[in-house]
Write a protein that holds these residues in place. Structure first.
Motif, mmCIF file in Angstrom:
data_model
loop_
_atom_site.group_PDB
_atom_site.id
_atom_site.type_symbol
_atom_site.label_atom_id
_atom_site.label_comp_id
_atom_site.label_asym_id
_atom_site.label_seq_id
_atom_site.Cartn_x
_atom_site.Cartn_y
_atom_site.Cartn_z
ATOM 1 N N UNK A 292 82.197 76.357 64.468
ATOM 2 C CA UNK A 292 81.846 75.819 63.160
ATOM 3 C C UNK A 292 80.561 74.991 63.199
ATOM 4 N N UNK A 293 80.430 74.154 64.215
ATOM 5 C CA UNK A 293 79.274 73.242 64.281
ATOM 6 C C UNK A 293 78.146 73.788 65.150
ATOM 7 N N UNK A 294 78.369 74.973 65.719
ATOM 8 C CA UNK A 294 77.390 75.573 66.631
ATOM 9 C C UNK A 294 76.977 74.590 67.720
ATOM 10 N N UNK A 295 77.977 74.096 68.411
ATOM 11 C CA UNK A 295 77.702 73.180 69.515
ATOM 12 C C UNK A 295 78.749 73.327 70.610
ATOM 13 N N UNK A 296 78.302 73.330 71.857
ATOM 14 C CA UNK A 296 79.225 73.282 72.996
ATOM 15 C C UNK A 296 78.968 72.013 73.797
ATOM 16 N N UNK A 297 78.486 70.994 73.091
ATOM 17 C CA UNK A 297 78.139 69.720 73.726
ATOM 18 C C UNK A 297 79.282 68.718 73.613
ATOM 19 N N UNK A 298 79.691 68.179 74.765
ATOM 20 C CA UNK A 298 80.616 67.047 74.805
ATOM 21 C C UNK A 298 79.809 65.847 75.274
ATOM 22 N N UNK A 299 79.806 64.771 74.511
ATOM 23 C CA UNK A 299 79.032 63.591 74.899
ATOM 24 C C UNK A 299 79.957 62.592 75.592
ATOM 25 N N UNK A 300 79.564 62.231 76.796
ATOM 26 C CA UNK A 300 80.321 61.272 77.592
ATOM 27 C C UNK A 300 79.734 59.885 77.351
ATOM 28 N N UNK A 301 80.581 58.972 76.847
ATOM 29 C CA UNK A 301 80.077 57.644 76.480
ATOM 30 C C UNK A 301 80.662 56.590 77.410
ATOM 31 N N UNK A 302 79.943 56.306 78.490
ATOM 32 C CA UNK A 302 80.437 55.367 79.497
ATOM 33 C C UNK A 302 79.790 53.999 79.307
ATOM 34 N N UNK B 6 78.165 67.116 68.358
ATOM 35 C CA UNK B 6 79.023 67.455 69.496
ATOM 36 C C UNK B 6 80.388 67.958 69.040
ATOM 37 N N UNK B 7 81.082 68.635 69.976
ATOM 38 C CA UNK B 7 82.442 69.112 69.702
ATOM 39 C C UNK B 7 83.461 68.105 70.206
ATOM 40 N N UNK B 8 83.022 67.198 71.070
ATOM 41 C CA UNK B 8 83.958 66.296 71.732
ATOM 42 C C UNK B 8 83.223 65.043 72.197
ATOM 43 N N UNK B 9 83.915 63.906 72.115
ATOM 44 C CA UNK B 9 83.409 62.665 72.710
ATOM 45 C C UNK B 9 84.359 62.309 73.842
ATOM 46 N N UNK B 10 83.808 62.089 75.023
ATOM 47 C CA UNK B 10 84.613 61.747 76.195
ATOM 48 C C UNK B 10 84.485 60.249 76.476
ATOM 49 N N UNK B 11 85.634 59.602 76.635
ATOM 50 C CA UNK B 11 85.648 58.155 76.868
ATOM 51 C C UNK B 11 86.194 57.803 78.249
ATOM 52 N N UNK B 12 85.805 56.604 78.730
ATOM 53 C CA UNK B 12 86.506 55.941 79.836
ATOM 54 C C UNK B 12 86.955 54.618 79.224
ATOM 55 N N UNK C 177 68.599 68.082 71.418
ATOM 56 C CA UNK C 177 67.998 68.828 72.514
ATOM 57 C C UNK C 177 69.075 69.524 73.363
ATOM 58 N N UNK C 178 70.140 68.790 73.704
ATOM 59 C CA UNK C 178 71.212 69.385 74.523
ATOM 60 C C UNK C 178 72.048 70.372 73.716
ATOM 61 N N UNK C 179 72.266 70.062 72.445
ATOM 62 C CA UNK C 179 73.014 70.997 71.594
ATOM 63 C C UNK C 179 72.285 72.337 71.537
ATOM 64 N N UNK C 180 70.992 72.266 71.306
ATOM 65 C CA UNK C 180 70.179 73.477 71.202
ATOM 66 C C UNK C 180 70.179 74.268 72.514
ATOM 67 N N UNK C 181 69.989 73.551 73.628
ATOM 68 C CA UNK C 181 69.942 74.212 74.940
ATOM 69 C C UNK C 181 71.300 74.843 75.276
#
Ligand code: BMP
Length: 278
Positions: free
Chosen positions: A29-39, A57-63, A263-267
């Motif tokens: 749907x969002x044309x993205x395979x990017x998961x952003x890791x927010x540390x 992004x499709x996902x946000x990753x947390x610690x 940039x990462x979404x596009x790549x």
């Protein structure tokens, strides 16, 4: 045909784990395979970066255990952002204890991870009891689990027979294990080795850390590859990018975060489209 030649939408339609279906649908749907890791270590920083990165992004990753001023309101606000921007939340908890203990670590304590994280992950070191324990909490809530079949850091021990055992264990828990943290298509190698044609087995989402366009490492063992190496060459499904986007410390200004996300979404998306054409 191999899993890597199917679209996210085609795979979403058939996936047995609801949360994997949701994730693959978001990618489509969002044309993205990017998961952003927010540390980052502050509540305000985590929410600010999630708000800025959310649309891309499709996902946000947390610690979550590194946040100094954690409170219930943080996860409520994060959930609201996930709804607003259409992404899933993955708490990168890396459970690694016996079933009865992880069950409590997943459901209870300060963080109550299962109550807000769509996805979490685990090491198979303690054996398959860890899956039974986590599933007893996560399944009724519709959660999904990733097994750390491989890792990105230099000299890590998740290789060979250990990686293969992760794939075998996942196959015995198809309703809960949605995929792997891995550096390549670990499931298809296994299928080929076992005489099963690639792609005829179960579908696992491969989520891959150690992605960066500007750096090869961090001086503490991390090893970076490009989105093209990860998605097209290695057949993984989702790129996980942390410092390449938020920049380390308290995080880049919003403008820079948005720029790097795009940039990462596009790549990542180009690598996926190139893979489909291969
Ligand atoms: P960065 O892109 O800044 O290197 O961050 C990578 C993130 O992925 C970190 O949150 C780390 O905990 C996680 N990670 C990893 O780097 N390698 C693995 O094998 C597994 C991970 O979860």
């Amino acid at each position: 045909p191999s899993i890597t030649t199917r679209t996210y939408a085609e795979r979403a339609a058939k996936h047995p784990v609801p949360v994997a279906k949701q994730l693959l649908d978001i990618c489509d749907r969002k044309k993205t395979n990017l998961c952003v890791s927010v540390d980052v270590t502050s509540k305000a920083g985590l929410l600010r970066i999630a708000e800025a990165a959310g649309p891309y992004c499709c996902c946000i990753k947390t610690h979550i255990d590194i946040v100094e001023d954690f409170d219930r309101d943080l996860v409520q606000q994060l959930q609201a952002l996930a709804d607003k921007h259409d992404f899933l939340i993955w708490e990168d908890r890396k459970f690694a204890d016996i079933g009865s203990t992880v069950r409590l670590q997943y459901s209870s304590g300060i963080y109550k991870i299962a109550s807000w994280a769509h996805i979490t992950n685990a090491h198979l070191v303690p054996g398959e009891g860890i899956l039974t324990g986590l599933a007893s909490v996560g399944l009724p809530l519709g959660r999904g689990l990733l097994l750390l079949a491989e890792m990105s850091a230099k000299g890590n021990l998740a290789t060979g027979e250990y990686t293969a055992k992760n794939v075998e264990a996942a196959r015995r828990h198809p309703e809960f294990v949605m995929g792997f943290v891995a550096m390549r298509r670990v499931d298809e190698r296994e299928e080929t080795a076992g005489g099963v044609a690639p792609g005829e087995g179960a579908d696992y989402v491969i989520m891959t850390p150690g992605v960066g366009l500007d750096s090869k490492g961090d001086g503490m063992g991390q090893q970076y590859r490009t989105p093209d190496e990860v998605i097209r060459e290695s057949g993984c499904d989702v790129i996980i990018v942390g410092r390449g986007i938020y920049g380390g410390g308290d995080g880049n200004p919003n403008e820079e975060i948005v720029k790097q996300c795009k940039r990462y979404q596009e790549a990542g998306w180009k690598a996926y489209e190139d893979r489909l054409r291969q």
